[in-house]
Design a protein around this motif. Structure first.
Motif, PDB file in Angstrom:
ATOM      1  N   ALA A  81       0.809  -1.102   0.038  1.00  0.00           N
ATOM      2  CA  ALA A  81      -0.144  -0.109  -0.091  1.00  0.00           C
ATOM      3  C   ALA A  81       0.891   1.269   0.055  1.00  0.00           C
ATOM      4  N   ALA A  82       2.227   1.275   0.707  1.00  0.00           N
ATOM      5  CA  ALA A  82       2.893   2.329   0.967  1.00  0.00           C
ATOM      6  C   ALA A  82       3.627   2.657  -0.538  1.00  0.00           C
ATOM      7  N   GLY A  83       3.819   1.614  -1.378  1.00  0.00           N
ATOM      8  CA  GLY A  83       4.616   1.481  -2.523  1.00  0.00           C
ATOM      9  C   GLY A  83       3.578   2.213  -3.719  1.00  0.00           C
ATOM     10  N   LEU A  84       2.216   1.710  -3.607  1.00  0.00           N
ATOM     11  CA  LEU A  84       1.124   2.040  -4.437  1.00  0.00           C
ATOM     12  C   LEU A  84       0.719   3.479  -4.065  1.00  0.00           C
ATOM     13  N   ARG A  85       0.808   3.821  -2.942  1.00  0.00           N
ATOM     14  CA  ARG A  85       0.408   5.420  -2.662  1.00  0.00           C
ATOM     15  C   ARG A  85       1.474   6.202  -3.250  1.00  0.00           C
ATOM     16  N   THR A  86       2.675   5.940  -3.086  1.00  0.00           N
ATOM     17  CA  THR A  86       3.824   6.648  -3.843  1.00  0.00           C
ATOM     18  C   THR A  86       3.609   6.814  -5.217  1.00  0.00           C
ATOM     19  N   ALA A  87       3.358   5.555  -5.891  1.00  0.00           N
ATOM     20  CA  ALA A  87       3.222   5.657  -7.232  1.00  0.00           C
ATOM     21  C   ALA A  87       2.013   6.535  -7.877  1.00  0.00           C
ATOM     22  N   GLN A  88       0.785   6.476  -6.959  1.00  0.00           N
ATOM     23  CA  GLN A  88      -0.280   7.240  -7.275  1.00  0.00           C
ATOM     24  C   GLN A  88       0.091   8.690  -6.995  1.00  0.00           C
ATOM     25  N   ASN A  89       0.598   8.975  -6.084  1.00  0.00           N
ATOM     26  CA  ASN A  89       1.092  10.418  -5.758  1.00  0.00           C
ATOM     27  C   ASN A  89       2.102  10.883  -7.029  1.00  0.00           C
ATOM     28  N   GLY A  90       2.970  10.038  -7.513  1.00  0.00           N
ATOM     29  CA  GLY A  90       3.772  10.371  -8.735  1.00  0.00           C
ATOM     30  C   GLY A  90       2.896  10.629  -9.901  1.00  0.00           C
ATOM     31  N   GLU A  91       1.875   9.890 -10.121  1.00  0.00           N
ATOM     32  CA  GLU A  91       1.071  10.024 -11.289  1.00  0.00           C
ATOM     33  C   GLU A  91       0.184  11.472 -11.030  1.00  0.00           C
ATOM     34  N   LEU A  92      -0.077  11.735  -9.773  1.00  0.00           N
ATOM     35  CA  LEU A  92      -0.828  13.077  -9.715  1.00  0.00           C
ATOM     36  C   LEU A  92       0.018  14.174  -9.862  1.00  0.00           C
ATOM     37  N   ALA A  93       1.521  14.072  -9.663  1.00  0.00           N
ATOM     38  CA  ALA A  93       2.463  15.064  -9.957  1.00  0.00           C
ATOM     39  C   ALA A  93       2.385  15.485 -11.676  1.00  0.00           C
ATOM     40  N   ARG A  94       2.007  14.516 -12.177  1.00  0.00           N
ATOM     41  CA  ARG A  94       1.838  14.565 -13.886  1.00  0.00           C
ATOM     42  C   ARG A  94       0.763  14.829 -14.147  1.00  0.00           C
TER      43      ARG A  94
END
Length: 195
Positions: A81-94
């Motif tokens: 969940a922590a890794g996926l949260r980081t990935a989802q935040n990275g997508e939001l940054a794009r």
């Protein structure tokens, strides 16, 4: 892309997203995307609809994934969940700069819509009320729906969108969702989580 194809692509994207009608054609329809980009050029409705859908989908998923740090029973689920949260935040940054480049507001135009794959406030309340394995079941069910639906609408954008930057991001999201769903499949399933 001609007007008929653009309209068909937008209708498909909205249908996949759970919106039954284009803006202004029904009481629960999504608001219309902006009609011009920051450069003054007409905004493609398919690109706009996709970006305006993916942003709140990811924001709501991040809110759910954040709860895993305190509520999950399994350290593997917590790490995932922590890794996926980081990935989802990275997508939001794009996604957020993409919205800005299109001249669209960074607001949830789908708020209050019951849409497939969108983590809702009642979903978050249910997750906040659960702990341990019960939380894990809620988390995995909602995240699987989010990943599957966001992959589906991103495939539509990658195929039918007109903006190269939006299509590239959509293609990247489809690839990410394939990997994320595979990782989810390696976690304990509902029957294991129930034990």
């Amino acid at each position: 892309m001609n007007a008929a194809r653009s309209t068909a692509a937008l209708s498909l994207l909205l249908l996949l997203a759970g919106c039954s009608a284009p803006a202004g054609t029904g009481p629960e329809a999504a608001p219309a995307p902006a009609t011009t980009s920051a450069t003054g050029a007409p905004a493609d409705p398919t690109d706009a609809a996709w970006a305006q859908l993916m942003t709140p989908m990811n924001e709501q998923a991040v809110a759910l994934l954040t709860l895993a740090g305190q509520r999950t029973a399994d350290p593997r689920v917590r790490r995932w969940a922590a890794g996926l949260r980081t990935a989802q935040n990275g997508e939001l940054a794009r996604l957020r700069p993409l919205l800005a480049r299109m001249g669209l507001p960074d607001t949830n135009v789908h708020e209050g819509h019951d849409m497939p794959g969108m983590v809702t406030e009642p979903d978050l309340e249910r997750a906040r009320a659960a702990e341990g394995r019960a939380f894990d079941r809620v988390l995995m069910t909602l995240v699987r729906e989010h990943l599957s639906q966001s992959a589906q609408v991103s495939r539509s954008e990658a195929k039918s969108g007109t903006r190269p930057d939006a299509r590239r991001l959509a293609t990247a999201l489809v690839s990410a969702r394939t990997a994320e769903l595979a990782a989810l499949d390696l976690l304990p399933g509902p029957s294991e989580a129930a034990g």
